[in-house]
Design a protein around this motif. Structure first.
Motif, short mmCIF file in Angstrom:
data_model
loop_
_atom_site.label_atom_id
_atom_site.label_comp_id
_atom_site.label_asym_id
_atom_site.label_seq_id
_atom_site.Cartn_x
_atom_site.Cartn_y
_atom_site.Cartn_z
N ARG A 190 23.67 2.03 12.68
CA ARG A 190 23.72 0.98 11.65
C ARG A 190 24.87 0.02 11.92
NH1 ARG A 190 21.13 0.96 6.81
NH2 ARG A 190 21.96 -0.40 5.19
N ALA A 191 26.01 0.56 12.31
CA ALA A 191 27.17 -0.29 12.61
C ALA A 191 26.90 -1.15 13.84
CB ALA A 191 28.41 0.57 12.81
N ARG A 192 26.23 -0.57 14.83
CA ARG A 192 25.89 -1.33 16.04
C ARG A 192 24.98 -2.50 15.68
NH1 ARG A 192 23.68 2.18 20.89
NH2 ARG A 192 24.48 0.41 22.10
N THR A 193 24.01 -2.23 14.85
CA THR A 193 23.07 -3.29 14.46
C THR A 193 23.79 -4.40 13.72
OG1 THR A 193 21.26 -1.70 14.34
CG2 THR A 193 20.97 -3.79 13.19
N ARG A 194 24.64 -4.02 12.76
CA ARG A 194 25.38 -5.04 12.00
C ARG A 194 26.21 -5.92 12.93
NH1 ARG A 194 26.39 -1.00 8.02
NH2 ARG A 194 28.44 -0.61 8.95
N LYS A 195 26.88 -5.28 13.88
CA LYS A 195 27.76 -6.04 14.78
C LYS A 195 26.96 -7.00 15.66
CE LYS A 195 31.55 -5.38 18.05
NZ LYS A 195 32.45 -4.38 18.70
N LEU A 196 25.86 -6.50 16.22
CA LEU A 196 25.08 -7.32 17.14
C LEU A 196 24.32 -8.43 16.42
CD1 LEU A 196 23.78 -4.43 19.41
CD2 LEU A 196 25.47 -6.19 20.04
N VAL A 197 23.72 -8.09 15.28
CA VAL A 197 23.01 -9.11 14.50
C VAL A 197 24.00 -10.15 13.99
CG1 VAL A 197 21.70 -9.53 12.40
CG2 VAL A 197 21.09 -7.60 13.86
N GLY A 198 25.17 -9.70 13.57
CA GLY A 198 26.19 -10.64 13.10
C GLY A 198 26.63 -11.59 14.19
N MET A 199 26.76 -11.08 15.42
CA MET A 199 27.13 -11.94 16.55
C MET A 199 26.09 -13.04 16.76
SD MET A 199 26.17 -12.33 20.03
CE MET A 199 25.52 -10.74 20.51
N LEU A 200 24.81 -12.66 16.72
CA LEU A 200 23.76 -13.66 16.90
C LEU A 200 23.71 -14.64 15.73
CD1 LEU A 200 20.81 -11.55 18.36
CD2 LEU A 200 22.34 -13.12 19.58
N ALA A 201 23.95 -14.14 14.53
CA ALA A 201 23.92 -15.02 13.35
C ALA A 201 25.01 -16.08 13.44
CB ALA A 201 24.08 -14.19 12.08
N ARG A 202 26.19 -15.70 13.93
CA ARG A 202 27.29 -16.67 14.06
C ARG A 202 26.96 -17.75 15.08
NH1 ARG A 202 30.13 -11.89 13.40
NH2 ARG A 202 30.42 -11.61 15.65
N LYS A 203 26.09 -17.46 16.01
CA LYS A 203 25.68 -18.44 17.01
C LYS A 203 24.45 -19.23 16.58
CE LYS A 203 27.78 -16.15 21.00
NZ LYS A 203 28.64 -17.29 21.40
N GLY A 204 24.01 -19.01 15.35
CA GLY A 204 22.95 -19.83 14.80
C GLY A 204 21.55 -19.27 14.90
N TYR A 205 21.40 -18.00 15.29
CA TYR A 205 20.06 -17.43 15.41
C TYR A 205 19.58 -16.96 14.04
CZ TYR A 205 20.73 -17.64 20.43
OH TYR A 205 20.94 -18.10 21.70
N PRO A 206 18.32 -17.21 13.71
CA PRO A 206 17.77 -16.75 12.42
C PRO A 206 17.88 -15.24 12.31
CG PRO A 206 16.27 -18.28 13.49
CD PRO A 206 17.32 -17.95 14.50
N ALA A 207 18.05 -14.76 11.08
CA ALA A 207 18.27 -13.32 10.86
C ALA A 207 17.09 -12.50 11.37
CB ALA A 207 18.51 -13.06 9.38
N GLY A 208 15.87 -12.95 11.10
CA GLY A 208 14.70 -12.19 11.53
C GLY A 208 14.64 -12.05 13.04
#
Length: 235
Positions: A190-208
């Motif tokens: 769960r922590a891995r997912t949060r970190k990786l998804v958060g990294m992509l979100a900061r670069k402008g990628y949609p959450a889905g």
């Protein structure tokens, strides 16, 4: 011949200049017929004009920036900034405003620069999207935000970001996750997912999209993942 000896001693007796003064004299003698203004380069120590000749002796494309004529100053400011890096019209307008260039003068200079192609927001936007996507991995949303922040008109922003191929955007997201994945190994899924998804979100990628890319990467490692909603709710 003895009467020539004193003359010889006299010539030998004149010591050449030494130190800084001597080196300056030597350079004057050796270059361009002794003209001290030749060979100084385009810019003096202040970066805007040449040497000791005062304003009338200044050389270089930015000497206008020191002029008392507002239009000449505006041209010099714009040229200097454009030499350092590409700028949008709005960025140059802001710089001229900060330097207290009258609004009508600034508009006239900016219009002229646009006419001759020194200012081209459309080309700037296209270059920015390509450079920032390939260099930083930014997605369309982040790129659009950066262009708006730099004063690019909305129509040009949309046109520039729409040129970015959606498939290329997905592949870039995958590469970003692959680079970061190793540093998260050993952590809770769960922590891995949060970190990786958060990294992509900061670069402008949609959450889905971000979650899908991360889930694929983790599952390829044999990591079990939960439903998307729970992860996204925790971001």
């Amino acid at each position: 011949m003895p009467d020539e000896e004193p003359a010889g001693r006299g010539r030998r007796g004149r010591r050449p200049k030494t130190g800084r003064a001597g080196r300056r004299a030597s350079r004057r003698d050796d270059s361009n017929g002794g003209d001290p203004d030749e060979g100084d380069g385009l810019f003096g120590s202040d970066g805007v004009g040449g040497g000791s000749g005062g304003p009338s002796k200044r050389r270089g494309p930015f000497s206008e920036e020191q002029s008392s004529d507002p239009e000449a100053r505006a041209r010099g400011i714009c040229l200097r900034l454009l030499t350092l890096a590409p700028r949008t019209r709005a960025q140059l307008a802001e710089a001229l405003l900060k330097r207290e260039i009258p609004a009508e003068v600034a508009e006239r200079v900016l219009e002229r620069f646009s006419e001759v192609g020194l200012i081209d927001d459309q080309a700037f936007a296209a270059m920015w999207v390509s450079s920032r996507h390939h260099g930083r991995g930014l997605a369309r949303r982040a790129l659009a935000q950066e262009l708006r922040h730099r004063g690019v008109e909305e129509e040009m922003v949309k046109e520039a970001v729409e040129r970015l191929d959606p498939d290329e955007e997905v592949e870039t997201a995958r590469r970003l996750v692959a680079r970061k994945l190793g540093s998260t190994r050993g952590a809770d899924p769960r922590a891995r997912t949060r970190k990786l998804v958060g990294m992509l979100a900061r670069k402008g990628y949609p959450a889905g999209l971000a979650f899908r890319i991360v889930r694929e990467a983790l599952e390829a490692e044999g990591e079990e993942t939960s439903e998307e909603g729970g992860y996204l709710d925790s971001l």
